[in-house]
Design an enzyme around this catalytic site. Sequence first.
Site, PDB file in Angstrom:
ATOM      1  N   GLU A  78     -39.480  17.722   2.840  1.00 61.84           N
ATOM      2  CA  GLU A  78     -38.255  17.120   2.310  1.00 61.84           C
ATOM      3  C   GLU A  78     -38.109  17.348   0.797  1.00 61.84           C
ATOM      4  O   GLU A  78     -38.013  16.410   0.011  1.00 61.84           O
ATOM      5  CB  GLU A  78     -38.228  15.623   2.637  1.00 61.84           C
ATOM      6  CG  GLU A  78     -38.204  15.349   4.124  1.00 61.84           C
ATOM      7  CD  GLU A  78     -38.153  13.878   4.482  1.00 61.84           C
ATOM      8  OE1 GLU A  78     -37.648  13.532   5.561  1.00 61.84           O
ATOM      9  OE2 GLU A  78     -38.632  13.045   3.666  1.00 61.84           O
ATOM     10  N   GLU A  82     -41.409   2.131   4.984  1.00 58.11           N
ATOM     11  CA  GLU A  82     -40.243   1.697   4.212  1.00 58.11           C
ATOM     12  C   GLU A  82     -39.809   0.288   4.608  1.00 58.11           C
ATOM     13  O   GLU A  82     -39.461  -0.537   3.760  1.00 58.11           O
ATOM     14  CB  GLU A  82     -39.072   2.661   4.412  1.00 58.11           C
ATOM     15  CG  GLU A  82     -39.258   4.015   3.752  1.00 58.11           C
ATOM     16  CD  GLU A  82     -39.796   5.052   4.716  1.00 58.11           C
ATOM     17  OE1 GLU A  82     -40.557   4.664   5.628  1.00 58.11           O
ATOM     18  OE2 GLU A  82     -39.464   6.246   4.553  1.00 58.11           O
TER      19      GLU A  82
END
Length: 760
Positions: free
Chosen positions: A343, A477
């Site tokens: 990413e 997260e």
Amino acid sequence: MKLKPIGTISLLFIMLLFVTKANAQSFPNYYLIPKPESMETQDGIFSLGKNTIVNNNLGKEANAAIAELKRMSSLCSQSATKPGSIIFKNETKPLLEGGYKLSVKKDQIIISANTEEGALNAVSTIKQLTGAPLFLTKVVALEVPCVTITDNPRFQWRGMHFDVSRHFFDLPYLRKTIDRMAYFKLNKLHLHLTDDEGWRIEIKKYPELTQKGAWRTYSRHDSVCLTLAKDNPDYELPKKHFKVINGVKLYGGFYTQEEMKGLIKYAQDRGVEIIPEIDMPGHMMAATKLMPWLTSSGQAAFGKTFSEPLCPCKETTFEFAENVFSEIAALFPSQYIHLGADEVEKTSWEKSPECAELMKKEGIKGVEELQSYFVHRMEKFLNSKGKKMIGWDEILEGGISPTATLMYWRAWVPQAPKMAAEKGNYMIMTPGEYCYFDAQQDDNSLQKVYSFDPLNYNLTEDDKKFVSGIQGNVWTEYISTENRYEYMVYPRMLALAENAWSNSSKDWNDFENRFIGQLPLLDAMHINYRFPGLRGFSTKSAFVDKAELKVINPVSAFKVRYTTDGSNPTASSQLMPAKIDITQSAQFKVAAFSSTGRHGDVYTIDYQQQNYLEPVGNTEGMKNGLKFSYYPGLYKSVKEIKETDRDKQDITKGIEIPVANTAGSFATKHTGYFYAPETGVYTFFLRSDDGSVLKIGGNTLVDNDGFHTATEKTAQIALKKGCHPFELLFIEGGGGYTLQLQYESPSGVKQSVKAENFYN
């Protein structure tokens, strides 16, 4: 949801006996996970007490296993009446790395192995055979049922990944995690130690990375968790991870190198190898906020999609990276170091004069090759330290070194494993569709993990030898507490462990039976696991004259309770009877409760009385198939789909997306008629990643809209025989998609929709 603490020892034993009696069937009576290669049971038990004798004929390979047995015997308050012996010996017949043989008789246990890992795996099996008493504070003696087992692992890499950057987890919990991994014969702990949100490992060359980079004010993920915590305390940010620095209350934490050395030793003693990940060149904001000169733009910020990466065209970048990895290589004895390399936001590289100059000098054609340049250079450095590099599967882009190990995660790039194998790269299979345990669970999640075939990627027999194993990944997260971590990971980790270890053919009913048999053990370990799902109903149910609510509870030791006043069930709510007759519209809320007071997910079941929906006609004059429309672009809801964005139209046989190269984000629409072959109540099962909405007769039947992981929702509708207007809307936000539709006919047959169901 918040689950209550474990109850008394007596309740635990009642539960254990109840479940054992209820499931006393043929092999495996002993509920072992992973399932052994072969097992024969005999009558009798071996009593492990304080005076059990251990004879070591295996040498140093048995030392760690003997230490584990001593820890077990230290729990016992009494000596065995007749002290037996445990003998370790070298196995002369071939065993795979980590394999073992175990013979338990009334007076003697023989453990045969030829490696330390094999001896430890045999002890893990003994632990499971002793059952829940192993985890109680005081026991008289531990009873091991007589059994003969031969066991070998399917894969050498049987891993779990733990992101400790997004939310921090302390050393005591990591030790607990290691114990549980070893219990289920998982042997690799992949620690994601750095990311945008926090730097968690001390680097002595750059002390500010942990002095400052390990601490933060609330992130956007924290804000979401705090909002969710209003209804579910498992999302709270633990108070123990806050610290006041210069008068500001900050969240975070890190591990010193000395602390990590202790954790590494703890893991080694239990047969678990710790693999560190320092994610580069992307996901580096914890460092670039302190050293913005590491980026091409000289800024620490988010680009179009991800954070600004390290600049691969500056020598100062490599100086920083090599200094960091020199300390990491010296600290971690594992032969592997994970570089990450996923990413990466490359926009700033395209604008960088330094990058333009380097690309010209090195003959690099584009930014993908520029990333490959960074990865190759770092791999050479890691090799110089005696290490092997692992990277996420993006390292295929722009070219890959034949000595790199690939970690395959992008399920929407199914050709990646084949490409890696053809290049001679070993790979670890961890596709998000099956192996991302931070993805929200539903009642199909456990079977989904169990069904995963890591070799089903068009691999030849020669290709398959490059599959080192499989791994479950946990990105944190939205996982801020130990309770939430456990709810998301268990029981999926058990299915992964079996998939990684067992060579035997798969049998879902057999595995589910063993998992249910393990529930008392999970309770004794104080694991906040997700309860097996309740079945037999649709949350949006329909009937014409009357219906019956029959809740199927897979765990006989659990009690199902319900309410009809809109409140959530409690331990004192009404017990669900075998069936409830429904004669008018009503709402039920149901949940399973254990004898310790813990409860599982709360299901809301809405019953709606309907008249049969009249068809618009029969199939005469119609053609098979559905009208298909494709809309490239980012939509957050199906309501945002614009006809002016339509790029493609077609006729499909069923629910399929006939677009060879879809955009990263897109929407689709299928319209036509669903043919109901008989009059009655139909149940539709819509599973999608991301959002989807099913309409029949012009009305919304299933609303599964919004961005989410693969999630199934169900609904019922009463249809008369004939054709009914049908519309299925779908959005894909990026990262691979799932779109599946099944139905259950009035006859009770569940099946995927087929071409003969649709007309236009």
